[in-house]
Scaffold this motif. Structure first.
Motif, PDB file in Angstrom:
ATOM      1  N   ARG A  73       4.988   4.383  45.818  1.00 50.44           N
ATOM      2  CA  ARG A  73       5.110   3.230  46.726  1.00 50.44           C
ATOM      3  C   ARG A  73       6.435   3.275  47.479  1.00 50.44           C
ATOM      4  N   LEU A  74       7.511   3.632  46.762  1.00 55.68           N
ATOM      5  CA  LEU A  74       8.835   3.707  47.374  1.00 55.68           C
ATOM      6  C   LEU A  74       8.875   4.772  48.475  1.00 55.68           C
ATOM      7  N   HIS A  75       8.231   5.898  48.216  1.00 58.48           N
ATOM      8  CA  HIS A  75       8.225   6.958  49.222  1.00 58.48           C
ATOM      9  C   HIS A  75       7.445   6.541  50.463  1.00 58.48           C
ATOM     10  N   ARG A  76       6.308   5.887  50.264  1.00 57.43           N
ATOM     11  CA  ARG A  76       5.528   5.416  51.416  1.00 57.43           C
ATOM     12  C   ARG A  76       6.336   4.426  52.251  1.00 57.43           C
ATOM     13  N   GLN A  77       7.119   3.611  51.565  1.00 55.30           N
ATOM     14  CA  GLN A  77       7.902   2.589  52.247  1.00 55.30           C
ATOM     15  C   GLN A  77       9.070   3.197  53.014  1.00 55.30           C
ATOM     16  N   LEU A  78       9.751   4.168  52.390  1.00 60.51           N
ATOM     17  CA  LEU A  78      10.964   4.729  52.988  1.00 60.51           C
ATOM     18  C   LEU A  78      10.675   5.874  53.947  1.00 60.51           C
ATOM     19  N   GLU A  79       9.579   6.611  53.694  1.00 62.02           N
ATOM     20  CA  GLU A  79       9.231   7.798  54.495  1.00 62.02           C
ATOM     21  C   GLU A  79      10.388   8.796  54.542  1.00 62.02           C
ATOM     22  N   THR A  80      11.068   8.948  53.412  1.00 64.13           N
ATOM     23  CA  THR A  80      12.207   9.852  53.304  1.00 64.13           C
ATOM     24  C   THR A  80      11.792  11.141  52.607  1.00 64.13           C
ATOM     25  N   THR A  81      12.396  12.250  52.989  1.00 61.82           N
ATOM     26  CA  THR A  81      12.123  13.536  52.348  1.00 61.82           C
ATOM     27  C   THR A  81      12.505  13.461  50.870  1.00 61.82           C
ATOM     28  N   MET A  82      11.584  13.854  49.992  1.00 59.06           N
ATOM     29  CA  MET A  82      11.844  13.843  48.552  1.00 59.06           C
ATOM     30  C   MET A  82      11.440  15.175  47.936  1.00 59.06           C
ATOM     31  N   ILE A  83      12.276  15.674  47.037  1.00 57.73           N
ATOM     32  CA  ILE A  83      11.938  16.847  46.227  1.00 57.73           C
ATOM     33  C   ILE A  83      11.954  16.396  44.775  1.00 57.73           C
ATOM     34  N   TYR A  84      10.834  16.569  44.107  1.00 52.58           N
ATOM     35  CA  TYR A  84      10.628  15.995  42.776  1.00 52.58           C
ATOM     36  C   TYR A  84      10.336  17.126  41.798  1.00 52.58           C
ATOM     37  N   VAL A  85      11.128  17.221  40.739  1.00 54.96           N
ATOM     38  CA  VAL A  85      10.939  18.259  39.721  1.00 54.96           C
ATOM     39  C   VAL A  85      10.290  17.658  38.482  1.00 54.96           C
ATOM     40  N   THR A  86       9.270  18.326  37.960  1.00 55.67           N
ATOM     41  CA  THR A  86       8.629  17.882  36.719  1.00 55.67           C
ATOM     42  C   THR A  86       7.952  19.060  36.039  1.00 55.67           C
ATOM     43  N   HIS A  87       7.770  18.936  34.707  1.00 53.56           N
ATOM     44  CA  HIS A  87       6.949  19.911  33.983  1.00 53.56           C
ATOM     45  C   HIS A  87       5.570  19.316  33.720  1.00 53.56           C
ATOM     46  N   ASP A  88       5.384  18.050  34.099  1.00 46.69           N
ATOM     47  CA  ASP A  88       4.146  17.323  33.840  1.00 46.69           C
ATOM     48  C   ASP A  88       3.191  17.518  35.011  1.00 46.69           C
ATOM     49  N   GLN A  89       2.091  18.249  34.780  1.00 47.59           N
ATOM     50  CA  GLN A  89       1.185  18.544  35.886  1.00 47.59           C
ATOM     51  C   GLN A  89       0.458  17.300  36.393  1.00 47.59           C
ATOM     52  N   VAL A  90       0.315  16.255  35.557  1.00 45.37           N
ATOM     53  CA  VAL A  90      -0.303  15.011  36.039  1.00 45.37           C
ATOM     54  C   VAL A  90       0.613  14.340  37.059  1.00 45.37           C
ATOM     55  N   GLU A  91       1.917  14.291  36.774  1.00 45.51           N
ATOM     56  CA  GLU A  91       2.875  13.759  37.753  1.00 45.51           C
ATOM     57  C   GLU A  91       2.809  14.553  39.042  1.00 45.51           C
ATOM     58  N   ALA A  92       2.763  15.871  38.907  1.00 46.40           N
ATOM     59  CA  ALA A  92       2.733  16.732  40.097  1.00 46.40           C
ATOM     60  C   ALA A  92       1.495  16.452  40.936  1.00 46.40           C
ATOM     61  N   MET A  93       0.334  16.367  40.290  1.00 44.21           N
ATOM     62  CA  MET A  93      -0.919  16.183  41.020  1.00 44.21           C
ATOM     63  C   MET A  93      -0.998  14.813  41.690  1.00 44.21           C
ATOM     64  N   THR A  94      -0.462  13.789  41.036  1.00 46.31           N
ATOM     65  CA  THR A  94      -0.616  12.433  41.562  1.00 46.31           C
ATOM     66  C   THR A  94       0.452  12.061  42.584  1.00 46.31           C
ATOM     67  N   LEU A  95       1.621  12.713  42.542  1.00 47.14           N
ATOM     68  CA  LEU A  95       2.717  12.333  43.429  1.00 47.14           C
ATOM     69  C   LEU A  95       2.858  13.230  44.661  1.00 47.14           C
ATOM     70  N   GLY A  96       2.651  14.522  44.500  1.00 41.19           N
ATOM     71  CA  GLY A  96       3.021  15.471  45.532  1.00 41.19           C
ATOM     72  C   GLY A  96       2.100  15.507  46.734  1.00 41.19           C
ATOM     73  N   HIS A  97       2.687  15.527  47.946  1.00 43.70           N
ATOM     74  CA  HIS A  97       1.918  15.890  49.139  1.00 43.70           C
ATOM     75  C   HIS A  97       1.545  17.372  49.035  1.00 43.70           C
ATOM     76  N   ARG A  98       2.539  18.170  48.628  1.00 39.42           N
ATOM     77  CA  ARG A  98       2.314  19.573  48.279  1.00 39.42           C
ATOM     78  C   ARG A  98       3.036  19.866  46.974  1.00 39.42           C
ATOM     79  N   ILE A  99       2.586  20.935  46.312  1.00 41.39           N
ATOM     80  CA  ILE A  99       3.162  21.326  45.028  1.00 41.39           C
ATOM     81  C   ILE A  99       3.587  22.785  45.103  1.00 41.39           C
ATOM     82  N   VAL A 100       4.786  23.057  44.577  1.00 40.94           N
ATOM     83  CA  VAL A 100       5.258  24.430  44.404  1.00 40.94           C
ATOM     84  C   VAL A 100       5.155  24.754  42.922  1.00 40.94           C
ATOM     85  N   VAL A 101       4.292  25.689  42.564  1.00 38.10           N
ATOM     86  CA  VAL A 101       4.122  26.086  41.162  1.00 38.10           C
ATOM     87  C   VAL A 101       5.016  27.292  40.890  1.00 38.10           C
TER      88      VAL A 101
END
Length: 364
Positions: free
Chosen positions: A179-207
């Motif tokens: 929700r915060l990203h949609r509101q701010l429309e700011t570039t974000m780089i998000y690191v996680t080992h959790d593939q559920v977080e990756a699938m639900t948050l990312g516009h694109r994913i780097v594996v």
């Protein structure tokens, strides 16, 4: 906001260990891009190189139109949220939110205005006078996000920010960040080992794996067209089933011989048919997602398997089965489930099969 460009970015440590090997990709202005992979794959190292907390061995890093390889972190116009909340325990929420601005010489009026705006965005208004010890884990994480938010940076960097939260809070905070990203429309780089977080948050994913980029794409493209076996089995919960055996032909039909008397009918089409035919007499690996297999009446196009564990989890159930030396998991509705020890016959979606070379593990 800014585009981030990595060109052949490389990190080599003094002992010769390659932490990141020639990473090249662009993060569009306003995009939320996720770096995902197992522990030690280089995702946090790559994020720290963007932040300026880790030196770059070679390659070029641009934020906007500036090359920032040798630029100190404070001049890169980025804000970072860590796995550890790193809040000052003796300061109130309001003081924690505004401390970075205070260090940069912002006026009291500007600090108050930005703190008020960040608190409203993250629903922290009623907590501004509290100290971190009086906050829950989710509230502390929102304060850590707010501390980055007041900076109004060009790029947000988030390094496993939800790892310390329980499952329910992680789900809540995932929604908050989206929700915060949609509101701010700011570039974000998000690191996680959790593939559920990756699938639900990312516009694109780097594996990533072993410091190398395996594939970059949208979540569903990665799920449906993984480039290799690692990507195929890393994304998805439960992970993709894999079966291997020798490709044989009988009566103009192709089969994967998994064990004596256990064969899987293959139905590749077009160019893929010729690629699979090239494996006649050789070993091939087949991938099928848990939702692409289901119990059915015994027949020539079903696969016999023995039920080893039944896992009902409420809205669905997972059958853990053994088949010719291969372990399988099948996702089912939680009704009329077989019992442990039963033999079931599995039908499968031939068009949903994934074909991999057994040695290289690359997709055909």
């Amino acid at each position: 906001m800014a585009k981030v460009t990595l060109q052949q970015l490389r990190k080599v440590y003094p002992n010769g260990y390659v932490g990141v090997a020639d990473a090249s990709f662009e993060i569009d202005d306003g995009e939320l891009l996720v770096l995902v992979g197992p522990s030690g794959c280089g995702k946090s190292t790559l994020l720290r190189m963007v932040a300026g907390l880790e030196s770059i061995s070679s390659g070029e890093l641009r934020i906007g139109d500036r090359v920032v390889n040798d630029m100190p972190p404070k001049d890169r116009d980025i804000a970072m949220v860590f796995q550890s909340y790193a809040l000052y325990p003796h300061m109130t929420v309001a003081e924690n939110l505004g401390f970075g601005l205070k260090l940069r010489g912002a006026s009291k009026a500007e600090i108050a205005e930005r703190v008020k705006a960040a608190a409203a965005t993250l629903e922290l208004e009623s907590l501004l006078d509290r100290k971190p010890a009086a906050l829950s884990g989710g509230q502390r994480q929102r304060v850590a996000l707010g501390r980055a938010l007041v900076r109004k940076p060009q790029v947000f960097l988030l390094d496993e920010p939800l790892s310390n939260l329980d499952a329910k809070l992680r789900m809540t905070m995932r929604v908050e960040i989206a929700r915060l990203h949609r509101q701010l429309e700011t570039t974000m780089i998000y690191v996680t080992h959790d593939q559920v977080e990756a699938m639900t948050l990312g516009h694109r994913i780097v594996v990533m794996k072993d410091g190398k980029i395996q594939q970059i794409d949208t979540p569903m493209a990665l799920y449906n067209r993984p480039v290799n076996l690692f990507v195929a089995t890393f994304l998805g919960s439960p992970k993709m089933n894999t079966l291997w055996g020798q490709v044989v032909e009988r009566e103009n039909a192709l089969y994967l011989r998994i064990a004596d008397g256990v064969e899987l009918r293959l139905r590749p089409e077009g160019e893929l048919l010729e690629k699979v035919r090239a494996y006649l007499g050789r070993e091939l690996m087949i991938g099928l997602r848990p939702e692409d297999m289901h119990p059915a009446e015994a027949g020539p196009d079903t696969l016999p398997a023995k039920v080893e564990v039944v896992e009902p989890v409420g809205n669905e159930a997972f059958l853990n089965l053994g088949c010719g030396g291969c372990d399988l998991v099948v996702r089912l509705p939680p009704f009329h489930l077989p019992k442990v020890g039963d033999t079931v016959h599995l039908a499968y979606s031939a068009e949903r099969m994934h074909f991999f070379d057994r040695e290289s593990e690359l997709r055909l």
